[in-house]
Design a protein around this motif. Structure first.
Motif, PDB file in Angstrom:
ATOM      1  N   ASN A 281     -10.307  -0.558   6.315  1.00 33.29           N
ATOM      2  CA  ASN A 281     -11.203   0.336   6.369  1.00 33.29           C
ATOM      3  C   ASN A 281     -11.739   0.137   4.857  1.00 33.29           C
ATOM      4  OD1 ASN A 281     -13.331   2.409   6.280  1.00 33.29           O
ATOM      5  ND2 ASN A 281     -11.943   3.930   6.876  1.00 33.29           N
ATOM      6  N   LEU A 282     -13.157  -0.454   4.713  1.00 34.69           N
ATOM      7  CA  LEU A 282     -13.258  -0.880   3.074  1.00 34.69           C
ATOM      8  C   LEU A 282     -13.763   0.148   2.690  1.00 34.69           C
ATOM      9  CD1 LEU A 282     -15.147  -4.265   4.287  1.00 34.69           C
ATOM     10  CD2 LEU A 282     -12.881  -3.889   3.341  1.00 34.69           C
ATOM     11  N   GLY A 283     -14.762   1.215   3.061  1.00 39.59           N
ATOM     12  CA  GLY A 283     -14.938   2.517   2.241  1.00 39.59           C
ATOM     13  C   GLY A 283     -16.402   1.861   1.515  1.00 39.59           C
ATOM     14  N   GLU A 284     -16.572   2.619   0.519  1.00 39.36           N
ATOM     15  CA  GLU A 284     -17.939   2.275  -0.033  1.00 39.36           C
ATOM     16  C   GLU A 284     -17.564   1.396  -1.225  1.00 39.36           C
ATOM     17  OE1 GLU A 284     -20.890   3.433   0.329  1.00 39.36           O
ATOM     18  OE2 GLU A 284     -20.187   4.757   1.741  1.00 39.36           O
ATOM     19  N   MET A 285     -18.542   0.379  -1.427  1.00 35.72           N
ATOM     20  CA  MET A 285     -18.391  -0.728  -2.462  1.00 35.72           C
ATOM     21  C   MET A 285     -18.706  -0.156  -3.738  1.00 35.72           C
ATOM     22  SD  MET A 285     -20.127  -4.458  -2.858  1.00 35.72           S
ATOM     23  CE  MET A 285     -18.910  -5.311  -1.753  1.00 35.72           C
ATOM     24  N   THR A 286     -17.992  -0.392  -4.763  1.00 32.39           N
ATOM     25  CA  THR A 286     -18.242   0.026  -6.196  1.00 32.39           C
ATOM     26  C   THR A 286     -18.135  -1.021  -7.172  1.00 32.39           C
ATOM     27  OG1 THR A 286     -17.532   2.305  -5.778  1.00 32.39           O
ATOM     28  CG2 THR A 286     -17.823   1.615  -8.113  1.00 32.39           C
ATOM     29  N   PRO A 291     -12.414   0.059  -3.948  1.00 34.91           N
ATOM     30  CA  PRO A 291     -11.405   0.931  -4.624  1.00 34.91           C
ATOM     31  C   PRO A 291     -10.617   1.876  -3.742  1.00 34.91           C
ATOM     32  CG  PRO A 291     -13.506   1.849  -5.430  1.00 34.91           C
ATOM     33  CD  PRO A 291     -13.757   0.549  -4.662  1.00 34.91           C
ATOM     34  N   GLY A 292     -11.477   2.343  -2.444  1.00 34.97           N
ATOM     35  CA  GLY A 292     -10.815   3.298  -1.564  1.00 34.97           C
ATOM     36  C   GLY A 292     -10.395   2.748  -0.233  1.00 34.97           C
ATOM     37  N   ALA A 293     -10.290   1.255  -0.067  1.00 36.34           N
ATOM     38  CA  ALA A 293     -10.141   0.622   1.040  1.00 36.34           C
ATOM     39  C   ALA A 293      -8.541   0.948   1.568  1.00 36.34           C
ATOM     40  CB  ALA A 293     -10.076  -0.951   0.824  1.00 36.34           C
ATOM     41  N   THR A 331     -16.445  -4.054  18.516  1.00 37.99           N
ATOM     42  CA  THR A 331     -17.564  -4.188  17.494  1.00 37.99           C
ATOM     43  C   THR A 331     -17.146  -3.007  16.164  1.00 37.99           C
ATOM     44  OG1 THR A 331     -18.595  -2.050  18.596  1.00 37.99           O
ATOM     45  CG2 THR A 331     -19.238  -4.429  19.290  1.00 37.99           C
ATOM     46  N   GLY A 332     -17.697  -3.712  15.183  1.00 34.20           N
ATOM     47  CA  GLY A 332     -17.410  -3.016  13.898  1.00 34.20           C
ATOM     48  C   GLY A 332     -18.474  -2.775  13.128  1.00 34.20           C
ATOM     49  N   ASP A 333     -18.472  -1.780  12.098  1.00 33.69           N
ATOM     50  CA  ASP A 333     -19.724  -1.533  11.225  1.00 33.69           C
ATOM     51  C   ASP A 333     -19.567  -2.870  10.266  1.00 33.69           C
ATOM     52  OD1 ASP A 333     -21.407   0.641   9.835  1.00 33.69           O
ATOM     53  OD2 ASP A 333     -20.391  -0.352   8.377  1.00 33.69           O
ATOM     54  N   THR A 334     -20.865  -3.229  10.250  1.00 35.56           N
ATOM     55  CA  THR A 334     -21.139  -4.590   9.413  1.00 35.56           C
ATOM     56  C   THR A 334     -20.605  -4.135   7.987  1.00 35.56           C
ATOM     57  OG1 THR A 334     -23.295  -3.942   8.948  1.00 35.56           O
ATOM     58  CG2 THR A 334     -22.692  -5.509  10.908  1.00 35.56           C
ATOM     59  N   LYS A 335     -20.771  -3.293   7.268  1.00 34.68           N
ATOM     60  CA  LYS A 335     -20.373  -2.959   5.922  1.00 34.68           C
ATOM     61  C   LYS A 335     -18.905  -2.273   5.628  1.00 34.68           C
ATOM     62  CE  LYS A 335     -25.181  -1.966   4.560  1.00 34.68           C
ATOM     63  NZ  LYS A 335     -26.246  -0.940   3.770  1.00 34.68           N
ATOM     64  N   THR A 336     -18.530  -1.445   6.441  1.00 37.14           N
ATOM     65  CA  THR A 336     -17.242  -0.896   6.254  1.00 37.14           C
ATOM     66  C   THR A 336     -16.061  -1.367   6.936  1.00 37.14           C
ATOM     67  OG1 THR A 336     -17.511   0.969   7.881  1.00 37.14           O
ATOM     68  CG2 THR A 336     -18.623   1.378   5.680  1.00 37.14           C
ATOM     69  N   PHE A 337     -16.271  -2.207   7.935  1.00 34.65           N
ATOM     70  CA  PHE A 337     -14.965  -2.365   8.792  1.00 34.65           C
ATOM     71  C   PHE A 337     -14.641  -3.930   7.974  1.00 34.65           C
ATOM     72  CE2 PHE A 337     -12.849  -4.917  12.329  1.00 34.65           C
ATOM     73  CZ  PHE A 337     -11.817  -3.979  12.439  1.00 34.65           C
ATOM     74  N   GLY A 338     -13.545  -4.118   7.986  1.00 31.45           N
ATOM     75  CA  GLY A 338     -12.721  -5.371   7.040  1.00 31.45           C
ATOM     76  C   GLY A 338     -11.878  -6.154   8.254  1.00 31.45           C
ATOM     77  N   ALA A 339     -12.286  -7.471   8.329  1.00 29.06           N
ATOM     78  CA  ALA A 339     -11.408  -8.172   9.355  1.00 29.06           C
ATOM     79  C   ALA A 339     -11.177  -9.479   8.989  1.00 29.06           C
ATOM     80  CB  ALA A 339     -12.242  -8.354  10.639  1.00 29.06           C
ATOM     81  N   SER A 340     -10.352 -10.426   9.332  1.00 28.64           N
ATOM     82  CA  SER A 340     -10.144 -11.567   8.797  1.00 28.64           C
ATOM     83  C   SER A 340     -11.409 -12.739   9.364  1.00 28.64           C
ATOM     84  CB  SER A 340      -8.852 -12.007   9.392  1.00 28.64           C
ATOM     85  OG  SER A 340      -7.767 -11.354   8.928  1.00 28.64           O
ATOM     86  N   VAL A 341     -11.205 -13.846   8.855  1.00 30.49           N
ATOM     87  CA  VAL A 341     -12.156 -14.856   9.086  1.00 30.49           C
ATOM     88  C   VAL A 341     -11.581 -16.001   9.349  1.00 30.49           C
ATOM     89  CG1 VAL A 341     -14.215 -16.286   8.150  1.00 30.49           C
ATOM     90  CG2 VAL A 341     -14.282 -13.909   7.824  1.00 30.49           C
ATOM     91  N   ARG A 342     -11.763 -16.760  10.380  1.00 33.02           N
ATOM     92  CA  ARG A 342     -11.708 -18.302  10.763  1.00 33.02           C
ATOM     93  C   ARG A 342     -12.812 -19.039  10.964  1.00 33.02           C
ATOM     94  NH1 ARG A 342      -6.372 -19.428  12.564  1.00 33.02           N
ATOM     95  NH2 ARG A 342      -5.096 -17.736  11.650  1.00 33.02           N
TER      96      ARG A 342
END
Length: 345
Positions: A281-286, A291-293, A331-342
């Protein structure tokens, strides 16, 4: 031994025991506050870390002394500051302890102790795990079945191994592009161990030139090529595929995918060597960082973005869960959900 000598010996032991009892009965007042210090949860081999004690203070305004110990490794404590506020060699110091972690991939215990004459000391313990990137068996991840001479590309000094399935080349390890996303626990030492966690907005830009995110249809085609008996059920899950995608991997010799009968024996027949590094859960980008992930599901989940949008501010991803034989769709929020990438090409 004469009776007189025996009597004197017993008397002496009794006196010592009495003194010890009296000493143990003394209760010293405590230092104020709570001793603390910061050390990363994960560090690289040879990484030098400075740890500064905070939180404790002398009730009468006096100076504290500090000593430190790391185990395994150190056989005795290192006093970094005396009660005079000086180091043992006479220099002013705040008690900071500098330590170069060993190359051995293990978890180390760091203990700090604050002391002052006439007061009960304060202590604090923290832990740091030495990790190393790489998927060929010489790093923290072992059992992935990847050999150093397998097909790969090297980008920014990072090796990405790949295999060909259903007309596409697929990454066999998670993308670790440091220009985007964040590492597990925000510890850079983990970037090449688990790969990085990306928002969907970052994921669509993060693959190397010539590579891209796979679509959901390509995930399905790949899994059916690996196991022709796999089907897509009404929930969108791809059946009977988890064991073929999972790598029988360990992190610093600790098995990551726990065995569950429904999943069966891990075969990694896809050669994709999926590891359960969870999601974020990435939270807000600063200032370009998160920082709050927070991080969830290590040892239980593996989640991967697809290239598919799923409505306003939402995108599709695929995930494995340790107890289930299928690969699920979500499905996840495009800004706040964090997933891996292949990545694929």
């Amino acid at each position: 031994m004469s009776f007189r000598k025996l009597f004197l010996l017993v008397s002496a032991v009794a006196v010592l025991a009495s003194c010890k009892k009296d000493d143990e009965s003394v209760v010293y007042p405590s230092l104020e506050g709570s001793l603390s210090f910061y050390v990363p949860e994960f560090v690289e081999p040879g990484q030098v870390v400075k740890m500064t004690p905070k939180g404790s203070s002398h009730p009468e305004g006096g100076q504290l002394g500090y000593s430190w110990k790391v185990t395994p490794g150190m056989t005795k404590s290192d006093t970094t500051r005396l009660e005079s506020g000086l180091s043992p060699d006479g220099k002013e110091t705040d008690g900071t302890f500098t330590y170069a972690f060993p190359d051995s991939l293990a978890t180390y215990t760091i203990s700090a102790y604050a002391f002052a004459k006439g007061y009960s000391g304060a202590s604090r313990t923290r832990y740091a795990t030495v990790v190393k990137g790489g998927m060929t068996g010489d790093g923290s991840i072992t059992g992935a079945g990847i050999k150093a001479d397998d097909p790969k590309i090297t980008v920014d000094g990072i090796d990405y191994y790949y295999t060909s399935i259903a007309g596409l080349d697929w990454f066999r390890n998670n993308l670790a592009n440091p220009a985007y996303g964040l590492p597990y626990n925000n510890d850079e030492a983990m970037s090449q161990v688990f790969g990085r966690y990306y928002s969907h907005e970052e994921a669509i830009k993060a693959c190397p030139e010539g590579w891209r995110l796979p679509t959901d249809a390509e995930w399905i085609a790949m899994t059916k090529a690996v196991n022709p008996e796999s089907t897509v059920d009404e929930s969108g899950a791809i059946t009977s595929i988890a064991a073929s995608l999972m790598g029988d991997v360990a992190l610093n010799q600790v098995t990551m995918w726990e065995y569950w009968p429904k999943v069966g024996t891990i075969t990694n027949s896809s050669l994709l060597s999926v590891i359960p590094c969870g999601y974020a859960n990435l939270g807000e980008m600063t200032d370009g960082k998160y920082p709050g992930a927070t991080f969830t599901g290590v040892y239980e989940y593996a989640a991967f973005w697809t290239a598919d949008n799923a409505g306003p501010s939402m995108a599709g991803y695929r995930y494995l869960f340790v107890e289930e034989p299928q690969m699920n769709a979500a499905t996840g929020d495009t800004k706040t959900f964090g997933a891996s990438v292949r990545c694929v090409r």
